[in-house]
Scaffold this motif. Structure first.
Motif, PDB file in Angstrom:
ATOM      1  N   MET A  76      18.427  -3.172 -28.050  1.00 17.83           N
ATOM      2  CA  MET A  76      19.021  -2.738 -29.302  1.00 17.83           C
ATOM      3  C   MET A  76      20.350  -3.448 -29.581  1.00 17.83           C
ATOM      4  O   MET A  76      20.608  -3.830 -30.697  1.00 17.83           O
ATOM      5  CB  MET A  76      19.209  -1.219 -29.238  1.00 17.83           C
ATOM      6  CG  MET A  76      19.566  -0.614 -30.543  1.00 17.83           C
ATOM      7  SD  MET A  76      18.128  -0.617 -31.603  1.00 17.83           S
ATOM      8  CE  MET A  76      18.664   0.449 -32.843  1.00 17.83           C
ATOM      9  N   LYS A  77      21.162  -3.584 -28.510  1.00 22.07           N
ATOM     10  CA  LYS A  77      22.453  -4.245 -28.694  1.00 22.07           C
ATOM     11  C   LYS A  77      22.286  -5.714 -29.049  1.00 22.07           C
ATOM     12  O   LYS A  77      23.042  -6.247 -29.842  1.00 22.07           O
ATOM     13  CB  LYS A  77      23.310  -4.102 -27.436  1.00 22.07           C
ATOM     14  CG  LYS A  77      23.887  -2.732 -27.268  1.00 22.07           C
ATOM     15  CD  LYS A  77      24.862  -2.727 -26.135  1.00 22.07           C
ATOM     16  CE  LYS A  77      25.459  -1.345 -25.994  1.00 22.07           C
ATOM     17  NZ  LYS A  77      26.511  -1.299 -25.010  1.00 22.07           N
ATOM     18  N   SER A  78      21.285  -6.379 -28.478  1.00 19.30           N
ATOM     19  CA  SER A  78      21.093  -7.792 -28.774  1.00 19.30           C
ATOM     20  C   SER A  78      20.689  -7.990 -30.237  1.00 19.30           C
ATOM     21  O   SER A  78      21.038  -8.998 -30.849  1.00 19.30           O
ATOM     22  CB  SER A  78      20.071  -8.410 -27.832  1.00 19.30           C
ATOM     23  OG  SER A  78      18.780  -7.858 -28.079  1.00 19.30           O
ATOM     24  N   LEU A  79      19.972  -7.077 -30.841  1.00 20.04           N
ATOM     25  CA  LEU A  79      19.599  -7.164 -32.249  1.00 20.04           C
ATOM     26  C   LEU A  79      20.837  -7.046 -33.143  1.00 20.04           C
ATOM     27  O   LEU A  79      21.001  -7.810 -34.102  1.00 20.04           O
ATOM     28  CB  LEU A  79      18.585  -6.066 -32.594  1.00 20.04           C
ATOM     29  CG  LEU A  79      18.024  -6.096 -34.016  1.00 20.04           C
ATOM     30  CD1 LEU A  79      17.339  -7.439 -34.277  1.00 20.04           C
ATOM     31  CD2 LEU A  79      17.049  -4.972 -34.240  1.00 20.04           C
ATOM     32  N   LYS A  80      21.733  -6.117 -32.807  1.00 14.39           N
ATOM     33  CA  LYS A  80      22.989  -5.983 -33.564  1.00 14.39           C
ATOM     34  C   LYS A  80      23.844  -7.230 -33.409  1.00 14.39           C
ATOM     35  O   LYS A  80      24.464  -7.698 -34.366  1.00 14.39           O
ATOM     36  CB  LYS A  80      23.771  -4.757 -33.093  1.00 14.39           C
ATOM     37  CG  LYS A  80      23.199  -3.447 -33.552  1.00 14.39           C
ATOM     38  CD  LYS A  80      24.080  -2.296 -33.119  1.00 14.39           C
ATOM     39  CE  LYS A  80      23.528  -0.970 -33.573  1.00 14.39           C
ATOM     40  NZ  LYS A  80      24.391   0.143 -33.174  1.00 14.39           N
ATOM     41  N   LYS A  81      23.873  -7.784 -32.217  1.00 18.27           N
ATOM     42  CA  LYS A  81      24.662  -8.983 -31.952  1.00 18.27           C
ATOM     43  C   LYS A  81      24.101 -10.167 -32.752  1.00 18.27           C
ATOM     44  O   LYS A  81      24.856 -10.945 -33.344  1.00 18.27           O
ATOM     45  CB  LYS A  81      24.648  -9.282 -30.459  1.00 18.27           C
ATOM     46  CG  LYS A  81      25.620 -10.342 -30.033  1.00 18.27           C
ATOM     47  CD  LYS A  81      25.639 -10.450 -28.518  1.00 18.27           C
ATOM     48  CE  LYS A  81      26.694 -11.428 -28.080  1.00 18.27           C
ATOM     49  NZ  LYS A  81      26.756 -11.528 -26.622  1.00 18.27           N
ATOM     50  N   LYS A  82      22.771 -10.293 -32.797  1.00 17.60           N
ATOM     51  CA  LYS A  82      22.138 -11.371 -33.564  1.00 17.60           C
ATOM     52  C   LYS A  82      22.458 -11.228 -35.054  1.00 17.60           C
ATOM     53  O   LYS A  82      22.737 -12.203 -35.744  1.00 17.60           O
ATOM     54  CB  LYS A  82      20.619 -11.350 -33.362  1.00 17.60           C
ATOM     55  CG  LYS A  82      20.163 -11.990 -32.090  1.00 17.60           C
ATOM     56  CD  LYS A  82      18.647 -12.012 -32.047  1.00 17.60           C
ATOM     57  CE  LYS A  82      18.152 -12.638 -30.757  1.00 17.60           C
ATOM     58  NZ  LYS A  82      16.689 -12.670 -30.667  1.00 17.60           N
ATOM     59  N   ARG A  83      22.426 -10.006 -35.584  1.00 19.81           N
ATOM     60  CA  ARG A  83      22.741  -9.754 -36.995  1.00 19.81           C
ATOM     61  C   ARG A  83      24.181 -10.157 -37.310  1.00 19.81           C
ATOM     62  O   ARG A  83      24.448 -10.768 -38.344  1.00 19.81           O
ATOM     63  CB  ARG A  83      22.548  -8.277 -37.346  1.00 19.81           C
ATOM     64  CG  ARG A  83      21.157  -7.885 -37.543  1.00 19.81           C
ATOM     65  CD  ARG A  83      20.676  -8.365 -38.918  1.00 19.81           C
ATOM     66  NE  ARG A  83      19.284  -7.988 -39.013  1.00 19.81           N
ATOM     67  CZ  ARG A  83      18.346  -8.745 -39.522  1.00 19.81           C
ATOM     68  NH1 ARG A  83      18.646  -9.897 -40.042  1.00 19.81           N
ATOM     69  NH2 ARG A  83      17.113  -8.362 -39.532  1.00 19.81           N
ATOM     70  N   ARG A  84      25.095  -9.773 -36.433  1.00 19.54           N
ATOM     71  CA  ARG A  84      26.511 -10.137 -36.641  1.00 19.54           C
ATOM     72  C   ARG A  84      26.679 -11.646 -36.672  1.00 19.54           C
ATOM     73  O   ARG A  84      27.379 -12.184 -37.527  1.00 19.54           O
ATOM     74  CB  ARG A  84      27.389  -9.539 -35.541  1.00 19.54           C
ATOM     75  CG  ARG A  84      27.712  -8.107 -35.749  1.00 19.54           C
ATOM     76  CD  ARG A  84      28.769  -7.655 -34.768  1.00 19.54           C
ATOM     77  NE  ARG A  84      28.641  -6.221 -34.566  1.00 19.54           N
ATOM     78  CZ  ARG A  84      28.732  -5.607 -33.418  1.00 19.54           C
ATOM     79  NH1 ARG A  84      28.960  -6.291 -32.316  1.00 19.54           N
ATOM     80  NH2 ARG A  84      28.607  -4.304 -33.337  1.00 19.54           N
ATOM     81  N   ILE A  85      26.042 -12.327 -35.741  1.00 18.29           N
ATOM     82  CA  ILE A  85      26.142 -13.791 -35.693  1.00 18.29           C
ATOM     83  C   ILE A  85      25.540 -14.395 -36.959  1.00 18.29           C
ATOM     84  O   ILE A  85      26.111 -15.318 -37.548  1.00 18.29           O
ATOM     85  CB  ILE A  85      25.465 -14.330 -34.417  1.00 18.29           C
ATOM     86  CG1 ILE A  85      26.297 -13.941 -33.192  1.00 18.29           C
ATOM     87  CG2 ILE A  85      25.311 -15.849 -34.484  1.00 18.29           C
ATOM     88  CD1 ILE A  85      25.652 -14.263 -31.861  1.00 18.29           C
ATOM     89  N   GLN A  86      24.410 -13.879 -37.408  1.00 18.39           N
ATOM     90  CA  GLN A  86      23.788 -14.386 -38.628  1.00 18.39           C
ATOM     91  C   GLN A  86      24.694 -14.178 -39.841  1.00 18.39           C
ATOM     92  O   GLN A  86      24.825 -15.056 -40.696  1.00 18.39           O
ATOM     93  CB  GLN A  86      22.435 -13.705 -38.860  1.00 18.39           C
ATOM     94  CG  GLN A  86      21.363 -14.138 -37.896  1.00 18.39           C
ATOM     95  CD  GLN A  86      20.083 -13.333 -38.043  1.00 18.39           C
ATOM     96  OE1 GLN A  86      20.069 -12.260 -38.649  1.00 18.39           O
ATOM     97  NE2 GLN A  86      18.994 -13.872 -37.479  1.00 18.39           N
ATOM     98  N   ILE A  87      25.326 -13.013 -39.910  1.00 16.71           N
ATOM     99  CA  ILE A  87      26.239 -12.735 -41.032  1.00 16.71           C
ATOM    100  C   ILE A  87      27.449 -13.660 -40.975  1.00 16.71           C
ATOM    101  O   ILE A  87      27.876 -14.205 -42.004  1.00 16.71           O
ATOM    102  CB  ILE A  87      26.656 -11.244 -41.027  1.00 16.71           C
ATOM    103  CG1 ILE A  87      25.453 -10.379 -41.406  1.00 16.71           C
ATOM    104  CG2 ILE A  87      27.822 -11.002 -41.981  1.00 16.71           C
ATOM    105  CD1 ILE A  87      25.686  -8.894 -41.243  1.00 16.71           C
TER     106      ILE A  87
END
Length: 147
Positions: A1-12
């Protein structure tokens, strides 16, 4: 779950950086023709502009050089005390344009003549553009009437 949030932040963050780079590029592209550098006649004599470069030329209209040609074509010379540049302009001159007065023109060099697309003259007897005053002071021609 944390890796998905981290990927979203990086994409943003990446999307924001890309948007900023594109915005900066568009701003620079928009300004490329809108910035006209000021030059004095003495600067033109020592550092000629590139072919087709649009810039602002300022100084005093040299006494005895104003010649009205056919139609709206006018020729005169601009000086800063150190050098003189012939100018040609087609159009209506400002009402306060006169020999011995300060002016700034926008245009480009064609051979040895500055061909102006726009002429600005001082708006009253006490005003002279700051760039013109500075270039005249450098040549030792201008004395401030206000002290």
């Amino acid at each position: 779950m944390k890796s998905l949030k981290k990927k979203r932040r990086i994409q943003i963050i990446v999307a924001a950086v890309v948007a900023l780079v594109i915005a900066a590029g568009l701003i620079g592209y928009g300004f490329r023709d809108g910035i006209n550098l000021y030059r004095s006649p003495s600067q033109l004599a020592t550092e000629p502009p590139a072919t087709g470069e649009v810039f602002r030329l300022g100084g005093l209209v040299a006494e005895g050089t104003l010649v009205r040609g056919s139609g709206e074509t006018v020729s005169f010379s601009v000086t800063d005390g150190g050098a003189t540049v012939p100018v040609r302009f087609t159009g209506v001159l400002p009402d306060l344009f006169a020999e011995g007065q300060g002016m700034i023109g926008t245009g480009s060099m064609q051979g040895e003549t500055f061909v102006a697309s726009e002429i600005l003259a001082k708006h009253d007897e006490n005003y002279m553009p700051r760039e013109v005053i500075n270039s005249l002071k450098e040549q030792g021609v201008y004395e401030d009437p206000n002290g």
